[in-house]
Write an enzyme that holds these catalytic residues in place. Structure first.
Site, PDB file in Angstrom:
ATOM      1  N   LYS A  53     -19.881 -29.549  -8.362  1.00 45.73           N
ATOM      2  CA  LYS A  53     -20.881 -30.561  -8.715  1.00 45.73           C
ATOM      3  C   LYS A  53     -21.335 -31.305  -7.455  1.00 45.73           C
ATOM      4  CE  LYS A  53     -19.185 -30.789 -13.400  1.00 45.73           C
ATOM      5  NZ  LYS A  53     -18.360 -31.440 -14.416  1.00 45.73           N
ATOM      6  N   GLN A  97     -14.609 -36.362 -14.973  1.00 45.68           N
ATOM      7  CA  GLN A  97     -14.249 -34.959 -15.215  1.00 45.68           C
ATOM      8  C   GLN A  97     -13.160 -34.883 -16.295  1.00 45.68           C
ATOM      9  OE1 GLN A  97     -15.750 -32.165 -13.813  1.00 45.68           O
ATOM     10  NE2 GLN A  97     -14.511 -31.081 -15.325  1.00 45.68           N
ATOM     11  N   ASP A 120     -23.570 -37.053 -18.583  1.00 46.43           N
ATOM     12  CA  ASP A 120     -23.134 -35.917 -19.400  1.00 46.43           C
ATOM     13  C   ASP A 120     -23.693 -35.969 -20.827  1.00 46.43           C
ATOM     14  OD1 ASP A 120     -21.579 -34.055 -17.995  1.00 46.43           O
ATOM     15  OD2 ASP A 120     -19.847 -35.402 -17.968  1.00 46.43           O
TER      16      ASP A 120
END
Ligand code: NAD
Length: 288
Positions: A53, A97, A120
């Site tokens: 990422k 994460q 997200d």
């Protein structure tokens, strides 16, 4: 019928190019785009995801702020970190994460992220907005599937779509996105009866289960479009494979995504796009 291969790598590269251009336009205007990534613990797979990422951020010109916390971090400590990122003017997107160590409640962590920085799309506010068809930050993987379909010229309106899997991050948002585009949507899952018959009705199949090659040629209607979200390790060869038995299914569909090189690359591309969109909302372009 020979299947068209949907090239996720190429489409993801296209999207990253578009994001790169938007980010540089924002820079000209004096705003930068910044993604904060929090990694808790030392899970090797998570470390690889986070590294990828950050690399993607670099490639499109997004700044990244990296916060690495030890495995014994308490929930309170993590929530404090999130609160301070929520308050930072220079941070546009916040990503934690997953999975998190046992002592931390994932739900509480997701709920603590400012919905306006929820890159997200996992916060209940964004999930709710998606469900009622309002503009929302959408989970990257299903958003990427929609891009694969639309950029490959697959018509969605009026089609029978079957989504296999009902997770909060893939299956459910996928179903909402297809519904928004006027498909007739069925969500199948582990308790679905006559699963194979249900899949055979579909013009568009999205498989998001996590079971190597569980879908074979006899499960697919001739000419269907097949999107394989699954990422599995083939125990015999050690290679990656999807939920769909690609070699036997491909000759029967009109279009199909490979694994790897299909949905996978789209997830990170959409993460970059979500981050850029959040930054644009926080710093709207000046009126000309
Ligand atoms: P999950 O484990 O949360 O959900 C799996 C779903 O499959 C469940 O809803 C379950 O009901 C359903 N299921 C399980 N067994 C079934 C069966 N026999 N028949 C029908 N349905 C069944 O998984 P997830 O997070 O949604 O991920 C699904 C797959 O997609 C995994 O392989 C994962 O690695 C992959 N994935 C890929 C990406 C990507 O970027 N390509 C992103 C996220 C997830």
């Amino acid at each position: 019928m020979g299947a068209n291969l949907i090239d996720g790598k190429a489409i993801a590269a296209q999207i990253k190019d578009e994001v790169r251009q938007e980010v540089s336009a924002l820079k000209v205007q004096g705003s930068s785009v910044t993604l904060a990534v929090i990694l808790v613990g030392d899970d090797p797979a998570s470390a690889v995801y986070v590294r990828n990422k950050k690399k993607a951020c670099e490639a499109v010109g997004i700044e990244s702020v990296s916060i690495e916390l030890p495995a014994d971090t308490t929930q309170e400590e993590l929530l404090e970190r999130i609160a301070s990122l929520n308050a930072r003017e220079d941070v546009d997107g916040i990503l934690v994460q997953l999975p998190l160590p046992r002592q931390i409640d994932e739900r509480a962590v997701i709920d603590a992220i400012d919905p306006a920085k929820d890159v997200d799309g996992f916060h209940p506010v964004n999930v709710g907005l998606l469900a009622i068809g309002e503009p929302a930050v959408v989970s990257c993987t299903p958003a990427g599937v929609i891009e694969l379909l639309t950029r490959s010229g697959v018509e969605i309106e009026g089609k029978e779509a079957v989504v296999i899997g009902r997770s909060n991050i893939v299956g459910k948002p996928m179903a909402h996105l297809l519904l928004q585009r006027h498909a007739t949507v069925t969500i199948a899952h582990s308790r679905t009866k006559n699963l194979r018959e249900v899949i055979r009705r579909a013009d568009i199949v999205v498989a998001a289960v996590g079971k190597p090659r569980m879908i074979g040629a006899s499960d697919i209607k001739e000419g269907a479009v097949v999107i394989d979200v699954g990422i599995n390790r083939d125990m015999e060869t050690g290679k990656l494979c999807g939920d769909v038995d690609f070699d036997s299914v491909a000759p029967h569909c009109s279009a199909i995504t490979p694994v790897p090189g299909g949905v996978g690359p789209m997830t990170i591309a959409m993460l970059m796009r979500n981050c850029c969109e959040l930054a644009k909302k926080r710093n709207p372009p000046a009126e000309k």
